[in-house]
Write a protein that holds these residues in place. Sequence first.
Motif, PDB file in Angstrom:
ATOM      1  N   PHE A  62       0.860  -1.174   0.000  1.00  0.00           N
ATOM      2  CA  PHE A  62       0.000   0.000   0.000  1.00  0.00           C
ATOM      3  C   PHE A  62       0.901   1.231   0.000  1.00  0.00           C
ATOM      4  O   PHE A  62       1.976   1.212   0.595  1.00  0.00           O
ATOM      5  N   GLU A  63       0.435   2.308  -0.651  1.00  0.00           N
ATOM      6  CA  GLU A  63       1.189   3.556  -0.582  1.00  0.00           C
ATOM      7  C   GLU A  63       0.253   4.741  -0.719  1.00  0.00           C
ATOM      8  O   GLU A  63      -0.786   4.666  -1.364  1.00  0.00           O
ATOM      9  N   LYS A  64       0.657   5.826  -0.044  1.00  0.00           N
ATOM     10  CA  LYS A  64      -0.133   7.058  -0.100  1.00  0.00           C
ATOM     11  C   LYS A  64       0.754   8.223   0.310  1.00  0.00           C
ATOM     12  O   LYS A  64       1.615   8.085   1.180  1.00  0.00           O
ATOM     13  N   LYS A  65       0.523   9.369  -0.310  1.00  0.00           N
ATOM     14  CA  LYS A  65       1.176  10.607   0.103  1.00  0.00           C
ATOM     15  C   LYS A  65       0.201  11.369   0.996  1.00  0.00           C
ATOM     16  O   LYS A  65      -0.907  11.687   0.578  1.00  0.00           O
ATOM     17  N   PHE A  66       0.627  11.623   2.219  1.00  0.00           N
ATOM     18  CA  PHE A  66      -0.149  12.398   3.170  1.00  0.00           C
ATOM     19  C   PHE A  66       0.417  13.817   3.147  1.00  0.00           C
ATOM     20  O   PHE A  66       1.625  14.002   3.313  1.00  0.00           O
ATOM     21  N   ILE A  67      -0.451  14.814   2.956  1.00  0.00           N
ATOM     22  CA  ILE A  67       0.017  16.188   2.778  1.00  0.00           C
ATOM     23  C   ILE A  67      -0.653  17.131   3.776  1.00  0.00           C
ATOM     24  O   ILE A  67      -1.870  17.124   3.934  1.00  0.00           O
ATOM     25  N   PHE A  68       0.193  17.937   4.418  1.00  0.00           N
ATOM     26  CA  PHE A  68      -0.263  19.067   5.226  1.00  0.00           C
ATOM     27  C   PHE A  68       0.005  20.316   4.389  1.00  0.00           C
ATOM     28  O   PHE A  68       1.172  20.687   4.206  1.00  0.00           O
ATOM     29  N   PRO A  69      -1.026  20.982   3.856  1.00  0.00           N
ATOM     30  CA  PRO A  69      -0.778  22.216   3.114  1.00  0.00           C
ATOM     31  C   PRO A  69      -0.080  23.256   4.000  1.00  0.00           C
ATOM     32  O   PRO A  69      -0.238  23.231   5.232  1.00  0.00           O
ATOM     33  N   GLY A  70       0.679  24.148   3.394  1.00  0.00           N
ATOM     34  CA  GLY A  70       1.390  25.181   4.142  1.00  0.00           C
ATOM     35  C   GLY A  70       0.458  25.942   5.083  1.00  0.00           C
ATOM     36  O   GLY A  70      -0.626  26.360   4.684  1.00  0.00           O
ATOM     37  N   GLY A  71       0.864  26.084   6.330  1.00  0.00           N
ATOM     38  CA  GLY A  71       0.081  26.817   7.328  1.00  0.00           C
ATOM     39  C   GLY A  71      -1.069  26.046   7.943  1.00  0.00           C
ATOM     40  O   GLY A  71      -1.768  26.558   8.814  1.00  0.00           O
ATOM     41  N   SER A  72      -1.298  24.796   7.539  1.00  0.00           N
ATOM     42  CA  SER A  72      -2.449  24.037   8.059  1.00  0.00           C
ATOM     43  C   SER A  72      -2.197  23.419   9.427  1.00  0.00           C
ATOM     44  O   SER A  72      -3.139  23.057  10.136  1.00  0.00           O
ATOM     45  N   ILE A  73      -0.931  23.281   9.813  1.00  0.00           N
ATOM     46  CA  ILE A  73      -0.617  22.728  11.128  1.00  0.00           C
ATOM     47  C   ILE A  73      -0.657  23.874  12.124  1.00  0.00           C
ATOM     48  O   ILE A  73       0.288  24.652  12.244  1.00  0.00           O
ATOM     49  N   ASN A  74      -1.806  24.006  12.793  1.00  0.00           N
ATOM     50  CA  ASN A  74      -1.988  25.057  13.793  1.00  0.00           C
ATOM     51  C   ASN A  74      -3.102  24.659  14.758  1.00  0.00           C
ATOM     52  O   ASN A  74      -3.849  23.715  14.503  1.00  0.00           O
ATOM     53  N   ASP A  75      -3.190  25.396  15.861  1.00  0.00           N
ATOM     54  CA  ASP A  75      -4.150  25.061  16.915  1.00  0.00           C
ATOM     55  C   ASP A  75      -5.601  25.114  16.454  1.00  0.00           C
ATOM     56  O   ASP A  75      -6.419  24.311  16.898  1.00  0.00           O
ATOM     57  N   LYS A  76      -5.945  26.028  15.562  1.00  0.00           N
ATOM     58  CA  LYS A  76      -7.347  26.155  15.149  1.00  0.00           C
ATOM     59  C   LYS A  76      -7.820  24.984  14.293  1.00  0.00           C
ATOM     60  O   LYS A  76      -9.016  24.752  14.183  1.00  0.00           O
ATOM     61  N   ASN A  77      -6.902  24.214  13.706  1.00  0.00           N
ATOM     62  CA  ASN A  77      -7.268  23.064  12.881  1.00  0.00           C
ATOM     63  C   ASN A  77      -7.240  21.738  13.640  1.00  0.00           C
ATOM     64  O   ASN A  77      -7.437  20.684  13.041  1.00  0.00           O
ATOM     65  N   LYS A  78      -6.988  21.784  14.945  1.00  0.00           N
ATOM     66  CA  LYS A  78      -6.912  20.535  15.723  1.00  0.00           C
ATOM     67  C   LYS A  78      -8.279  19.887  15.878  1.00  0.00           C
ATOM     68  O   LYS A  78      -9.293  20.562  15.992  1.00  0.00           O
ATOM     69  N   GLY A  79      -8.260  18.564  15.863  1.00  0.00           N
ATOM     70  CA  GLY A  79      -9.462  17.768  16.085  1.00  0.00           C
ATOM     71  C   GLY A  79      -9.040  16.416  16.626  1.00  0.00           C
ATOM     72  O   GLY A  79      -7.846  16.150  16.793  1.00  0.00           O
TER      73      GLY A  79
END
Length: 131
Positions: free
Chosen positions: A101-118
């Motif tokens: 199995f293979e997949k590219k997991f991507i965090f767009p620029g600026g998406s890693i932040n406290d307001k996007n936590k879940g």
Amino acid sequence: MRKDINIPEVKDVYVAAVKEFNETHRTDDWNAYIINDLEQPLELVLIVSNGYNEKKTTSQMRHKLQVLPAKSFAKIEFIEDSVLELTNEFAVTYFLDGKMFEKKFIFPGGSINDKNKGPVPSMLKEGVLAN
């Protein structure tokens, strides 16, 4: 020829960025994790990570896990604050039931932040899941 190769769809495997308190440095740090939310272990997990935008590219980091047990997770790497503005990519390859199995997991620029936590599967923590 390539159309004849069947690579199954990745399900219930995730990459997440989780903010955690670092006791040693007394700081809140973002760490990347791979999560196996399946009922079976993943074998020979290979992860290649890097960050990029139009002007900058980070070095590639390579990681290997021989086995990632069912319903578990493993830390991939610390994510330095200076690369949070970049698109962060994690190319994950693993074997399950004798299939690759293979997949590219991507965090767009600026998406890693406290307001996007879940909620993050299998971790009982909050974080940001990669696309």
